[in-house]
Design a protein around this motif. Structure first.
Motif, PDB file in Angstrom:
ATOM      1  N   TYR A  26       9.738   3.380  -7.979  1.00 25.51           N
ATOM      2  CA  TYR A  26       9.850   3.206  -6.267  1.00 25.51           C
ATOM      3  C   TYR A  26       8.250   3.200  -5.863  1.00 25.51           C
ATOM      4  CZ  TYR A  26      14.613   4.612  -6.616  1.00 25.51           C
ATOM      5  OH  TYR A  26      16.018   4.744  -6.781  1.00 25.51           O
ATOM      6  N   PRO A  27       8.062   1.939  -4.888  1.00 27.15           N
ATOM      7  CA  PRO A  27       6.941   1.953  -4.434  1.00 27.15           C
ATOM      8  C   PRO A  27       6.680   3.143  -3.491  1.00 27.15           C
ATOM      9  CG  PRO A  27       8.243  -0.193  -4.033  1.00 27.15           C
ATOM     10  CD  PRO A  27       9.113   0.933  -4.577  1.00 27.15           C
ATOM     11  N   PRO A  28       5.502   3.558  -3.405  1.00 30.49           N
ATOM     12  CA  PRO A  28       5.078   4.604  -2.436  1.00 30.49           C
ATOM     13  C   PRO A  28       5.139   4.325  -0.911  1.00 30.49           C
ATOM     14  CG  PRO A  28       3.048   3.741  -3.467  1.00 30.49           C
ATOM     15  CD  PRO A  28       3.979   3.058  -3.980  1.00 30.49           C
TER      16      PRO A  28
ATOM     17  N   ASP B  96       0.933  -1.061   0.111  1.00 35.71           N
ATOM     18  CA  ASP B  96       0.015   0.058  -0.093  1.00 35.71           C
ATOM     19  C   ASP B  96       0.902   1.376  -0.162  1.00 35.71           C
ATOM     20  OD1 ASP B  96       0.786   0.260   2.788  1.00 35.71           O
ATOM     21  OD2 ASP B  96      -0.772  -0.561   3.462  1.00 35.71           O
ATOM     22  N   ALA B  97       0.417   2.307   0.166  1.00 36.78           N
ATOM     23  CA  ALA B  97       0.962   3.637   0.155  1.00 36.78           C
ATOM     24  C   ALA B  97       1.628   4.260   1.503  1.00 36.78           C
ATOM     25  CB  ALA B  97       0.245   4.704  -0.726  1.00 36.78           C
ATOM     26  N   LEU B  98       1.261   3.399   2.625  1.00 38.49           N
ATOM     27  CA  LEU B  98       1.512   3.786   4.146  1.00 38.49           C
ATOM     28  C   LEU B  98       2.966   3.687   4.158  1.00 38.49           C
ATOM     29  CD1 LEU B  98       0.483   4.184   6.996  1.00 38.49           C
ATOM     30  CD2 LEU B  98       0.704   1.843   7.183  1.00 38.49           C
ATOM     31  N   ILE B  99       3.677   4.781   4.763  1.00 37.72           N
ATOM     32  CA  ILE B  99       4.690   4.721   5.464  1.00 37.72           C
ATOM     33  C   ILE B  99       4.787   4.619   6.755  1.00 37.72           C
ATOM     34  CG2 ILE B  99       6.905   6.076   5.671  1.00 37.72           C
ATOM     35  CD1 ILE B  99       6.522   7.435   2.913  1.00 37.72           C
TER      36      ILE B  99
END
Length: 402
Positions: free
Chosen positions: A125-127, A57-60
């Motif tokens: 690059y993945p988010p 997913d886009a979570l960091i």
């Protein structure tokens, strides 16, 4: 049974990339980098390691471990230790809290997110990322922890996706993160030092070309001390941006005189003195500091090549006077510590270091005088537990096999 892999312990899977970058102390050459000038940093033995793995997913998600904080130290041993071996181990009470994980502070997360987002714009690059930060950089010692973090993060993410980031691109990306995420319009000094340094050397950095000369630190009878003498500060809340704007205003005057002048680096001391009466006094002072600081930095590099620690110390003292009087980036608390150390026999040079406006001091000290430094600093420092650390000139960033 808990996993011995700290990343797996937090995130339930192994890291895909890992890198470590050191902090730095700057011997001389402050507020010159954004003027395309010269600096003479040394990478330190402490640093920040970043492990990463991409998410679907886009979570960091960022977790931070401060694995060792040498800023609280027991008393120094009675006998003078060998050169570059002057940092005591942390007290047992500190070790009891070592490796205590916590959610990363908002500042660290903002830096990580800034690196990830800028890399994602490159494509491929993945988010989303899981990120574990482990740092042994002493806090409040002015060792540029943010540059260590951004450089290590960039290298770890690039390794995880199989991309190779050019060194120049990495330095520029990390500088952009400082600009966009921290609001600090800095130059290339800190990420360049974290990335390009060579062990055992000071690094003469040309901030225009980002070229370097690695100069061996042949200081057989001296130690380099990093001291936290006053409370730390956020550069975004300091007059840093104002000083840069003042330098730009001074530069505009010299550009009108000569189109060949691209930056204050191109202004000679003679020209700066000749034009001082034509400038606003404040702008003349700012320009004079930058111009003379570039000269001092080149002379300091030459002193290192000759092994002339006395000349290096003298130039450090002159640099502090300029930062105090012309650039006004010191503070009364720091000036008090610097003056006390400069009066101590065996202290060859002492100056405020880094961007200033806080409490970091660097000192060049004879080994025989190192143990006289601690009681003086502790008696007059504006903080309860000042860090007094001996620097070992160390190598720049590396990618680790995790």
């Amino acid at each position: 049974m808990s996993s011995p892999d700290p990343f797996a312990r937090h995130f339930g899977r192994p890291a895909a990339g890992s890198a470590r970058a050191p902090g730095r102390v700057n011997l001389i050459g402050d507020h010159t980098d954004y003027c395309e000038g010269f600096a003479l940093p040394v990478a330190v033995q402490w640093g920040t390691r970043v492990r990463v793995a991409p998410r679907e997913d886009a979570l960091i998600r960022v977790i931070s471990e401060h694995i060792l904080d040498p800023s609280v130290q027991p008393a120094a041993p009675a006998q003078p230790p060998a050169p570059n071996d002057l940092v005591p181990s942390p007290a047992p009470a500190d070790l009891a809290h070592a490796a205590a994980a916590r959610d990363a502070d908002p500042g660290a997360e903002a830096y990580v997110r800034g690196v990830a987002e800028l890399l994602a714009r490159r494509g491929g690059y993945p988010p989303g990322w899981d990120v574990l930060i482990a740092s042994d950089l002493p806090r409040a010692a002015g060792l540029s922890s943010s540059a260590a973090l951004t450089v290590a993060t960039a290298l770890a993410i690039c390794y995880a996706v199989g991309d190779a980031l050019d060194r120049g691109e990495c330095i520029e990306l990390c500088r952009e993160v400082e600009h966009s995420r921290a609001g600090v319009p800095c130059g290339v000094l800190d990420p360049a030092a974290a990335l390009l340094a060579t062990g055992g050397c000071a690094m003469l950095l040309d901030c225009r070309s980002v070229s370097t000369e690695q100069i061996p630190l042949a200081l057989a009878d001296c130690a380099i001390l990093a001291v936290s003498a006053a409370p730390s500060r956020r550069l975004a809340d300091s007059p840093y941006a104002q000083r840069r704007a003042e330098c730009e205003s001074a530069l505009a005057h010299f550009r009108r005189l000569s189109p060949q002048v691209r930056a204050l680096r191109d202004v000679t001391p003679q020209s700066a003195r000749a034009q001082a009466s034509q400038l606003d006094p404040l702008l003349a002072s700012r320009a004079m500091h930058v111009v003379e600081e570039n000269r001092r930095t080149l002379e300091a590099a030459d002193a290192l090549r000759r092994g002339d620690e006395v000349a290096l110390g003298r130039l450090m003292n002159e640099s502090h006077a300029s930062l105090r009087d012309l650039f006004e980036s010191s503070s009364p608390e720091v000036d008090r510590v610097v003056a006390a150390l400069q009066s101590l026999p065996g202290v060859l040079g002492t100056r405020v270091t880094g961007a200033g406006f806080g409490g970091a001091v660097v000192a060049l000290v004879r080994n025989s005088a190192v143990h006289a430094v601690e009681p003086i600093v502790r008696s007059i420092a504006a903080i309860a537990n000042p860090a007094i650390l001996c620097v070992v000139a160390s190598a720049g960033a590396r990618i680790d096999a995790d």
